[in-house]
Scaffold this active site. Structure first.
Site, PDB file in Angstrom:
ATOM      1  N   SER A 281       0.833  -1.207   0.000  1.00  0.00           N
ATOM      2  CA  SER A 281       0.000   0.000   0.000  1.00  0.00           C
ATOM      3  C   SER A 281       0.869   1.260   0.000  1.00  0.00           C
ATOM      4  CB  SER A 281      -0.896   0.005   1.233  1.00  0.00           C
ATOM      5  OG  SER A 281      -0.092   0.035   2.399  1.00  0.00           O
TER       6      SER A 281
ATOM      7  N   TYR B  99      -4.246   1.299   3.317  1.00  0.00           N
ATOM      8  CA  TYR B  99      -5.283   0.322   2.979  1.00  0.00           C
ATOM      9  C   TYR B  99      -5.994  -0.167   4.257  1.00  0.00           C
ATOM     10  CZ  TYR B  99      -3.356  -0.609  -1.797  1.00  0.00           C
ATOM     11  OH  TYR B  99      -2.933  -0.553  -3.101  1.00  0.00           O
ATOM     12  N   GLY B 100      -5.336   0.074   5.404  1.00  0.00           N
ATOM     13  CA  GLY B 100      -5.681  -0.600   6.661  1.00  0.00           C
ATOM     14  C   GLY B 100      -7.086  -0.446   7.193  1.00  0.00           C
TER      15      GLY B 100
ATOM     16  N   CYS C 230       1.858  -6.889   1.778  1.00  0.00           N
ATOM     17  CA  CYS C 230       1.041  -6.054   2.664  1.00  0.00           C
ATOM     18  C   CYS C 230       0.039  -7.014   3.295  1.00  0.00           C
ATOM     19  CB  CYS C 230       0.336  -4.995   1.819  1.00  0.00           C
ATOM     20  SG  CYS C 230      -0.947  -4.078   2.671  1.00  0.00           S
ATOM     21  N   ASN C 231       0.030  -7.068   4.618  1.00  0.00           N
ATOM     22  CA  ASN C 231      -0.894  -7.987   5.286  1.00  0.00           C
ATOM     23  C   ASN C 231      -2.339  -7.670   4.947  1.00  0.00           C
ATOM     24  OD1 ASN C 231       0.461  -9.795   7.602  1.00  0.00           O
ATOM     25  ND2 ASN C 231       1.648  -7.948   7.298  1.00  0.00           N
ATOM     26  N   THR C 232      -2.659  -6.358   4.906  1.00  0.00           N
ATOM     27  CA  THR C 232      -4.049  -5.964   4.645  1.00  0.00           C
ATOM     28  C   THR C 232      -4.482  -6.442   3.257  1.00  0.00           C
ATOM     29  OG1 THR C 232      -3.585  -3.995   5.964  1.00  0.00           O
ATOM     30  CG2 THR C 232      -5.634  -4.010   4.706  1.00  0.00           C
TER      31      THR C 232
ATOM     32  N   CYS D  84       1.707  -6.569  10.256  1.00  0.00           N
ATOM     33  CA  CYS D  84       1.660  -5.430   9.336  1.00  0.00           C
ATOM     34  C   CYS D  84       3.113  -5.123   9.005  1.00  0.00           C
ATOM     35  CB  CYS D  84       0.994  -4.234  10.008  1.00  0.00           C
ATOM     36  SG  CYS D  84       1.142  -2.704   9.056  1.00  0.00           S
ATOM     37  N   THR D  85       3.394  -4.989   7.722  1.00  0.00           N
ATOM     38  CA  THR D  85       4.807  -4.857   7.321  1.00  0.00           C
ATOM     39  C   THR D  85       5.427  -3.533   7.782  1.00  0.00           C
ATOM     40  OG1 THR D  85       3.971  -4.220   5.130  1.00  0.00           O
ATOM     41  CG2 THR D  85       4.732  -6.478   5.394  1.00  0.00           C
ATOM     42  N   HIS D  86       4.595  -2.563   8.165  1.00  0.00           N
ATOM     43  CA  HIS D  86       5.143  -1.317   8.738  1.00  0.00           C
ATOM     44  C   HIS D  86       5.787  -1.548  10.105  1.00  0.00           C
ATOM     45  CE1 HIS D  86       2.779   0.893   5.767  1.00  0.00           C
ATOM     46  NE2 HIS D  86       3.296   2.021   6.209  1.00  0.00           N
TER      47      HIS D  86
HETATM   48  N1  DGL Z   1       1.752  -2.368   5.632  1.00  0.00           N
HETATM   49  C1  DGL Z   1       0.386  -2.734   5.462  1.00  0.00           C
HETATM   50  C2  DGL Z   1       0.135  -4.109   6.069  1.00  0.00           C
HETATM   51  O1  DGL Z   1       1.024  -4.920   6.128  1.00  0.00           O
HETATM   52  C3  DGL Z   1      -0.643  -1.797   6.059  1.00  0.00           C
HETATM   53  C4  DGL Z   1      -0.500  -0.364   5.784  1.00  0.00           C
HETATM   54  C5  DGL Z   1      -1.806   0.256   5.407  1.00  0.00           C
HETATM   55  O2  DGL Z   1      -2.698   0.402   6.240  1.00  0.00           O
HETATM   56  O3  DGL Z   1      -1.902   0.586   4.232  1.00  0.00           O
HETATM   57  O4  DGL Z   1      -0.968  -4.398   6.477  1.00  0.00           O
END
Ligand code: DGL
Length: 289
Positions: free
Chosen positions: A12, A43-44, A74-76, A190-192
């Site tokens: 995202s 995207y979350g 991206c997990n989402t 979440c990859t962040h």
């Molecule tokens: N990094 C995204 C994940 O792994 C989430 C970031 C977002 O909310 O876009 O879910």
């Protein structure tokens, strides 16, 4: 398909760069195309329909580069869109972050009869129940603690470091209940969140085993490419090219925090351009039918 073909990685925004870093450490000879949907992040808290539409457009675009593998880092997006996207693009290998994270969590729980596995992720990932399904498919008796952590992505996107009092406070709020309930394993879903991994380890003080979904998914891609005989052996192949949907200079500054160095200037592909490519392909299909 040639082993020299690129691996395409989608996120995202910038979080997926944590996967790029882990993947480059594991497979330094791979050519990587990274697509960050920076105009439409986060995207979350978006719906499955919206996120699936975004990911579909990006996959259509990246297929023009003939990737040997597409990774939704991206997990989402993995939780909301992977199954649909895989069905729509069945001629290309596509994987996500949730399954490798769930697998690593089960392995970390070891032989414990009723392990307590905590998942910290975006609201959309939690609501999707993707981790619940992935974990319970492997271990029916695992107990789960699901923790949406909506403040963390904006804090990372603002470039706030682990020393920042707001980051420390937010993490304490999110982690305290998990420690109090005696979680055995915590999935950073979440990859962040990899940006705050050392602080999370410090605040959980060795009481909880941490699973970094970014590292787990880099391992998963390496395993898949090895099994398909598609690992690149080209020593001059290790290149990273980035694409973004918004041209702000922030991307490179933030990307440096994830990668450890500033990447080359990214190629801008606006959401309008992505939409047009989708429309062109649709028209082509209609006229071919
Ligand atoms: N990094 C995204 C994940 O792994 C989430 C970031 C977002 O909310 O876009 O879910």
């Amino acid at each position: 398909m040639s082993p020299d073909a690129p691996i395409a990685i989608i996120d995202s925004g910038i979080g997926g760069l944590s996967v790029v870093r882990a993947l480059r450490e594991k497979l330094p000879h791979e050519r990587i195309l990274y697509f960050g949907d920076t105009a439409r992040t986060p995207y979350g808290w978006k719906s499955a329909e919206t996120v699936t539409g975004f990911v579909r457009q990006i996959v259509q675009y990246l297929r023009g580069y003939d990737p040997k593998h597409i990774l939704i880092a991206c997990n989402t997006a993995s939780a909301l869109a992977l199954a649909t996207i895989r069905k729509q693009f069945s001629d290309v290998a596509i994987s996500g972050v949730v399954e490798p994270g769930a697998r690593a969590a089960i392995e970390a729980a070891g032989a414990k009869a009723f392990p307590l596995i905590a998942i910290m992720a975006t609201e959309a990932t939690i609501w999707s129940k993707a981790y619940e399904r992935a974990i319970h498919r492997r271990r029916h008796h695992a107990r789960l603690l699901l923790r949406p952590a909506p403040l963390l992505v904006p804090l990372v996107e603002e470039g706030r470091s682990e020393k920042d009092p707001m980051v420390r406070l937010a993490l304490r709020q999110y982690l305290q209940p998990l420690i109090a309930r005696g979680a055995d394993v915590l999935v950073l879903g979440c990859t962040h969140y990899t940006q705050y991994k050392s602080l999370i380890a410090q605040q959980t003080a060795g009481k909880i085993t941490l699973i970094d979904s970014a590292a787990a998914c880099a391992e998963d891609v390496a395993r898949r490419l090895l099994a398909a005989n598609l690992l690149s052996g080209n020593p001059s192949g290790g290149l990273l090219r980035c694409f973004v949907t918004d041209g702000s200079p922030r991307f490179r500054t933030l990307a440096a925090k994830f990668l450890g160095h500033e990447p080359e200037p990214p190629t801008l592909v606006t959401p309008d351009q992505l939409h047009l490519i989708g429309e062109d392909l649709r028209q082509l299909r209609i006229s071919a039918a």
